[in-house]
Scaffold this active site. Structure first.
Site, mmCIF file in Angstrom:
data_model
loop_
_atom_site.group_PDB
_atom_site.id
_atom_site.type_symbol
_atom_site.label_atom_id
_atom_site.label_comp_id
_atom_site.label_asym_id
_atom_site.label_seq_id
_atom_site.Cartn_x
_atom_site.Cartn_y
_atom_site.Cartn_z
ATOM 1 N N CYS A 147 -9.814 -3.478 -5.101
ATOM 2 C CA CYS A 147 -8.492 -4.526 -5.339
ATOM 3 C C CYS A 147 -9.206 -5.923 -5.899
ATOM 4 O O CYS A 147 -8.687 -6.315 -6.832
ATOM 5 C CB CYS A 147 -7.954 -4.677 -4.273
ATOM 6 S SG CYS A 147 -7.103 -3.375 -3.634
ATOM 7 N N ASN B 165 0.896 -0.950 0.091
ATOM 8 C CA ASN B 165 0.055 0.023 0.023
ATOM 9 C C ASN B 165 0.759 1.208 0.078
ATOM 10 O O ASN B 165 1.770 1.453 0.928
ATOM 11 C CB ASN B 165 -0.777 -0.032 1.246
ATOM 12 C CG ASN B 165 -1.863 1.132 1.164
ATOM 13 O OD1 ASN B 165 -1.517 2.084 1.232
ATOM 14 N ND2 ASN B 165 -3.401 0.702 1.297
ATOM 15 N N CYS C 247 -10.101 -5.231 -0.651
ATOM 16 C CA CYS C 247 -11.187 -4.449 -0.693
ATOM 17 C C CYS C 247 -11.944 -4.791 -2.170
ATOM 18 O O CYS C 247 -11.316 -5.108 -3.212
ATOM 19 C CB CYS C 247 -10.895 -3.090 -0.668
ATOM 20 S SG CYS C 247 -10.116 -2.268 -2.071
ATOM 21 N N SER D 102 -7.806 -9.226 3.486
ATOM 22 C CA SER D 102 -8.772 -9.410 2.535
ATOM 23 C C SER D 102 -8.954 -8.280 1.500
ATOM 24 O O SER D 102 -8.954 -7.032 2.026
ATOM 25 C CB SER D 102 -10.043 -9.513 3.312
ATOM 26 O OG SER D 102 -11.031 -9.884 2.410
ATOM 27 N N ASP E 50 -8.256 5.371 5.133
ATOM 28 C CA ASP E 50 -7.875 4.384 4.064
ATOM 29 C C ASP E 50 -9.248 3.392 3.710
ATOM 30 O O ASP E 50 -9.212 3.091 2.440
ATOM 31 C CB ASP E 50 -6.793 3.253 4.562
ATOM 32 C CG ASP E 50 -6.226 2.419 3.557
ATOM 33 O OD1 ASP E 50 -5.749 2.824 2.564
ATOM 34 O OD2 ASP E 50 -6.337 1.355 3.720
ATOM 35 N N GLU F 288 -2.706 -4.452 -3.605
ATOM 36 C CA GLU F 288 -3.061 -5.321 -4.798
ATOM 37 C C GLU F 288 -2.687 -4.580 -5.987
ATOM 38 O O GLU F 288 -2.290 -5.045 -6.902
ATOM 39 C CB GLU F 288 -4.432 -6.073 -4.536
ATOM 40 C CG GLU F 288 -4.455 -6.941 -3.378
ATOM 41 C CD GLU F 288 -4.758 -6.029 -2.000
ATOM 42 O OE1 GLU F 288 -5.267 -6.776 -1.129
ATOM 43 O OE2 GLU F 288 -4.994 -4.853 -2.108
ATOM 44 N N HIS G 297 -3.488 0.966 -3.413
ATOM 45 C CA HIS G 297 -3.593 -0.233 -2.373
ATOM 46 C C HIS G 297 -2.528 -1.253 -3.163
ATOM 47 O O HIS G 297 -2.052 -1.272 -4.077
ATOM 48 C CB HIS G 297 -4.893 -0.895 -2.448
ATOM 49 C CG HIS G 297 -6.291 0.106 -2.137
ATOM 50 N ND1 HIS G 297 -6.964 -0.473 -1.552
ATOM 51 C CD2 HIS G 297 -6.201 1.355 -1.611
ATOM 52 C CE1 HIS G 297 -7.864 0.767 -0.913
ATOM 53 N NE2 HIS G 297 -7.284 1.769 -1.192
#
Length: 173
Positions: free
Chosen positions: A103, A62, A100, A98, A163, A75, A73
């Protein structure tokens, strides 16, 4: 990828044990990225992308705080770092947290079929969306990932709320 013991032949699908070792290494690489982001005073979430045949092909963390880019982010940064490819459908993505909805959308767009999730105790991402698109995912509940996020959320709750899009003063979280 040709096998040394059988030139010209493609590598077979990895065994469950080989996949487990690979996915652990991929999550380890993602965790290293999360720690890197924390040391940069950013959000401690990391991601790594790869396959058993290729190993880790890209990693990212991130960078939203560091770059000022709200879409940076882990990912998304990892996928960006992977560059242009035609083998997305063969790769696995590991994330310490996990993913979002944004992503998850990037995973779906690139048709990445497997996701390893370090934890979803501190934040439940869009796993229902992964499931509805038949993306194979596994939540590891890695104690390192949980502890890293719990400490961060405790130390910097305002930054965490920013965030994940929780408005100031919103107690619904």
């Amino acid at each position: 990828m040709p096998r040394p013991d059988n030139p010209g032949m493609q590598s077979p699908e990895p065994t469950d044990a080989e996949r487990e070792v690979f996915e652990r290494a991929l999550l380890d690489a993602a965790y290293e990225q999360a720690v890197k982001s924390l040391h940069e005073r950013g959000i401690p979430i990391g991601s790594a992308l790869g396959s058993p045949a290729l190993g880790v092909v890209a990693a990212g963390h991130n960078e939203r705080v560091q770059s000022g880019d709200t879409t940076a982010h882990a990912e998304v940064c990892c996928i960006r770092n992977a560059g242009r490819r035609r083998d997305w459908h063969t790769l696995t993505l590991a994330s310490t947290l996990s993913p979002c909805i944004m992503c998850t959308g990037a995973l779906l767009l690139h048709r990445i079929p497997r996701v390893v999730i370090g934890e979803h105790k501190t934040f439940m991402g869009a796993e229902d969306l992964l499931r509805s698109h038949r993306i194979h995912f596994r939540v590891v509940n890695d104690p390192r990932c949980i502890a890293l996020m719990e400490q961060f959320i405790h130390d910097r709750p305002d930054l965490w709320d920013e965030d994940i899009g929780i408005p100031p003063g919103d107690d619904a979280a």
